[in-house]
Design an enzyme around this catalytic site. Structure first.
Site, PDB file in Angstrom:
ATOM      1  N   ASP A  41       2.518   5.709  20.164  1.00  0.00           N
ATOM      2  CA  ASP A  41       2.832   7.125  20.394  1.00  0.00           C
ATOM      3  C   ASP A  41       3.392   7.272  21.812  1.00  0.00           C
ATOM      4  O   ASP A  41       3.183   6.409  22.662  1.00  0.00           O
ATOM      5  CB  ASP A  41       1.574   7.994  20.242  1.00  0.00           C
ATOM      6  N   SER A  42       4.062   8.393  22.040  1.00  0.00           N
ATOM      7  CA  SER A  42       4.572   8.661  23.377  1.00  0.00           C
ATOM      8  C   SER A  42       3.420   8.832  24.376  1.00  0.00           C
ATOM      9  O   SER A  42       3.618   8.657  25.568  1.00  0.00           O
ATOM     10  CB  SER A  42       5.414   9.933  23.359  1.00  0.00           C
ATOM     11  N   CYS A  55       4.128   8.973  15.954  1.00  0.00           N
ATOM     12  CA  CYS A  55       4.731  10.009  16.785  1.00  0.00           C
ATOM     13  C   CYS A  55       5.898  10.563  15.976  1.00  0.00           C
ATOM     14  O   CYS A  55       6.789   9.807  15.570  1.00  0.00           O
ATOM     15  CB  CYS A  55       5.229   9.380  18.092  1.00  0.00           C
ATOM     16  N   GLU A  60      -1.786  17.986  26.773  1.00  0.00           N
ATOM     17  CA  GLU A  60      -1.802  16.895  27.766  1.00  0.00           C
ATOM     18  C   GLU A  60      -2.476  17.344  29.063  1.00  0.00           C
ATOM     19  O   GLU A  60      -3.067  16.542  29.768  1.00  0.00           O
ATOM     20  CB  GLU A  60      -0.376  16.420  28.073  1.00  0.00           C
ATOM     21  N   CYS A 118       3.238  17.257  14.669  1.00  0.00           N
ATOM     22  CA  CYS A 118       3.163  16.633  15.991  1.00  0.00           C
ATOM     23  C   CYS A 118       1.727  16.173  16.139  1.00  0.00           C
ATOM     24  O   CYS A 118       0.786  16.927  15.847  1.00  0.00           O
ATOM     25  CB  CYS A 118       3.526  17.624  17.088  1.00  0.00           C
ATOM     26  N   HIS A 127      -0.149  15.806  18.553  1.00  0.00           N
ATOM     27  CA  HIS A 127      -1.003  16.518  19.510  1.00  0.00           C
ATOM     28  C   HIS A 127      -1.625  17.788  18.923  1.00  0.00           C
ATOM     29  O   HIS A 127      -2.623  18.283  19.421  1.00  0.00           O
ATOM     30  CB  HIS A 127      -0.189  16.961  20.729  1.00  0.00           C
TER      31      HIS A 127
HETATM   32  N1  DGL Z   1       3.352  12.764  19.807  1.00  0.00           N
HETATM   33  C1  DGL Z   1       4.633  13.386  19.715  1.00  0.00           C
HETATM   34  C2  DGL Z   1       4.937  13.826  18.279  1.00  0.00           C
HETATM   35  O1  DGL Z   1       4.156  13.618  17.348  1.00  0.00           O
HETATM   36  C3  DGL Z   1       4.803  14.552  20.634  1.00  0.00           C
HETATM   37  C4  DGL Z   1       4.590  14.294  22.071  1.00  0.00           C
HETATM   38  C5  DGL Z   1       5.836  14.172  22.896  1.00  0.00           C
HETATM   39  O2  DGL Z   1       6.642  15.119  22.954  1.00  0.00           O
HETATM   40  O3  DGL Z   1       5.960  13.126  23.500  1.00  0.00           O
HETATM   41  O4  DGL Z   1       5.991  14.396  18.079  1.00  0.00           O
END
Ligand code: DGL
Length: 275
Positions: A11-12, A74, A159, A193, A195
């Protein structure tokens, strides 16, 4: 000691931990290695080329760690990098390693939740602008109407540990109402997403009880289980010692401090240098 060839989960940043959490719950015997590219997150506002470059670096790094299979947990990376990695990069290494994303398995099931055939998608700007969900969903559920709305501030709220704060309500209400303004018949909202599951409680405040809120963790876990069943040649390459390793491209202290809310229990990470 038996060979360590873990399933890679990328993931990012922290969000993929909400997916890994469900995967480990369903399949605890496998080994997993998690990589969060926290130093370069968020990905949601970055260009196709940049997300591709960062994701490819991360995939190469996970392959070097011995992963036979990687899940891009992600949505943004799945939307902007997965196809090119599968079509252009994987054939060049040619040893059967696989990379999977989260969009296709979610699209395959989302139509089963709705009675009105109207689904809302909340995601990052990158995911929404890529049109990946409407395209994939239409292939499987041609009659489904898909409405999308980008929530550019939600990842930052999470975050920065502001997801429970009263200030978060302002943005969540605004974005949820903007999505629902597109159609009063939306009866299913996908949190596209990784998050967003942390915002679920607040999101529920702004939708009626008959609207289903769908998170991806369980969907991805069950789709992975099914994939491993259908691909025994990949399944047998995945080691099974029940081990978990966590890597971050940023500070391990920060990662360990913030991860618990995503993963549900404490995490001890190691620094990863992708260069
Ligand atoms: N985890 C990313 C997603 O599912 C979003 C976080 C980011 O923008 O880096 O899209």
């Amino acid at each position: 000691m038996s060979k360590f060839s873990p399933i890679g989960v990328f993931d990012s940043g922290y969000g993929g931990l909400t997916v890994l959490r469900q995967i480990v719950k369903s399949m605890p015997t496998y080994d997993y290695i998690y990589l969060g590219d926290n130093a370069r997150a968020p990905y949601g506002t970055r260009s196709f080329d940049t997300v591709y470059e960062y994701t490819l670096q991360s995939v190469k790094w996970l392959f070097q760690k011995g992963c036979p299979l990687i899940i891009l947990a992600c949505n943004t990376a799945s939307a902007k990098a997965l196809r090119t990695i599968q079509q252009k990069f994987l054939p060049t290494i040619g040893n059967g390693q696989r990379v999977l994303g989260v969009i296709r398995p979610t699209a395959e099931i989302i139509g089963n939740y709705t009675k009105t055939n109207q689904v809302g998608i909340l995601g990052t700007r990158g995911t929404v602008e890529s049109m990946s969900y409407p395209i994939e969903v239409k292939k499987i559920f041609p009659k489904l109407k898909v409405f999308q709305h980008a929530c550019p501030l939600w990842v930052s709220l999470v975050e920065n540990n502001e997801h429970s704060s009263p200030g978060a309500d302002y943005f969540i209400k605004k974005d949820v109402e903007a999505l629902l303004a597109d159609s009063p018949e939306i009866d299913t909202i996908l949190l596209a997403c990784t998050h967003y599951p942390l915002l679920e409680e607040k999101i529920r405040r702004y939708i009626s009880d008959n609207v289903k809120l769908v998170s991806q963790g369980e969907i991805i876990a069950s789709s992975l289980e099914n994939y491993l069943f259908r691909h025994p040649e990949i399944e047998k390459k995945c080691s099974k010692n029940g081990q978990l390793q966590f890597y971050t491209t940023d500070s391990t202290l920060d990662f360990d401090k913030h991860s618990t809310i995503f993963f549900g229990k404490p995490v001890v990470s190691i620094h990863a240098d992708l260069t």
